[in-house]
Motif scaffolding. Structure first.
Motif, PDB file in Angstrom:
ATOM      1  N   GLY A  55       0.762  -0.646   0.352  1.00 21.66           N
ATOM      2  CA  GLY A  55      -0.094  -0.046  -0.009  1.00 21.66           C
ATOM      3  C   GLY A  55       0.683   1.239   0.083  1.00 21.66           C
TER       4      GLY A  55
ATOM      5  N   ASP B 243       0.938  -1.127  -6.260  1.00 15.82           N
ATOM      6  CA  ASP B 243       0.779  -2.253  -4.324  1.00 15.82           C
ATOM      7  C   ASP B 243       1.418  -1.567  -3.430  1.00 15.82           C
ATOM      8  OD1 ASP B 243      -1.016  -2.098  -2.098  1.00 15.82           O
ATOM      9  OD2 ASP B 243       0.303  -3.957  -2.189  1.00 15.82           O
ATOM     10  N   ASP B 244       2.389  -2.434  -4.087  1.00 15.36           N
ATOM     11  CA  ASP B 244       3.964  -2.733  -3.400  1.00 15.36           C
ATOM     12  C   ASP B 244       5.450  -2.574  -4.036  1.00 15.36           C
ATOM     13  OD1 ASP B 244       3.439  -5.194  -4.293  1.00 15.36           O
ATOM     14  OD2 ASP B 244       4.157  -6.256  -1.668  1.00 15.36           O
TER      15      ASP B 244
END
Length: 197
Positions: free
Chosen positions: A142, A166-167
């Motif tokens: 995130g 996301d990462d």
């Protein structure tokens, strides 16, 4: 004959009866602005978000959605996520170990100084790798968009563009410099050595 005009004059009187029915219609129109008020423009919504972040500690996007709802502003978590990215908001560590959203001192479209980039990369980048003219930055889940936004505003000429998931942040580097040199530079800024395996 005079009764005839009176009769005809009495005719319109009943027609005034439906007038009260205009009341609800008028009320419906009066209620419309209240509903429209919940639908702010993007700039208006982001202004509200800025004020909220300046006034209190906001630790999650869900909390921000709830705070906006308290002000009568409807927004989804996806919308709020985009707004935070547009504003250049980053998560910073606060007393107690939690993290909260904070706005950078600089306008979103202004080039950020290197110490800002160093702070963001040092806080959120956990791994640096490269292949060809590409650099891959790993972050906690995130958090990739925070790093991508900082890189976009860093003013580094050799960076063609970034793609944040996301990462993971994929950094496209100018071929003349190459991914290896950029990975070494970003790794130095983040305080970690690039993975060359």
């Amino acid at each position: 004959m005079s009764s005839s005009p009176n009769g005809s004059s009495n005719g319109p009187a009943p027609s005034n009866g439906p007038a009260p029915s205009n009341g609800p219609a008028h009320a419906a129109h009066a209620a419309a602005p209240a509903q429209a008020g919940n639908r702010l423009t993007k700039n208006q919504r982001q202004h509200r978000i800025t004020k909220l972040l300046e006034a209190q500690v906001v630790t999650s996007q869900g909390q921000l959605v709830a705070l906006l709802a308290d002000q009568g502003v409807e927004a989804t978590q996806t919308t709020v996520s985009r707004d935070l990215e547009d504003l250049g908001a980053v998560k910073v560590r606060i007393p107690g170990g939690d993290t909260a959203y904070a706005l950078p001192e600089l306008p979103v479209h202004q080039i950020a100084p290197e110490d800002h980039l160093r702070r963001v990369l040092g806080e959120w980048v956990v791994e640096v790798a490269y292949s060809g003219n590409l650099v891959v930055l790993r972050t906690p889940p995130g958090s990739a968009h925070v790093v991508g936004s900082a890189l976009d505003r860093s003013g580094l000429d050799a960076i063609v563009g970034t793609v944040a998931g996301d990462d993971t942040v994929l950094v496209v580097v100018d071929e003349e410099l190459g991914g290896k040199a950029m990975a070494a530079r970003l790794g130095d800024v983040a305080g970690i050595a690039p993975d060359t395996t």
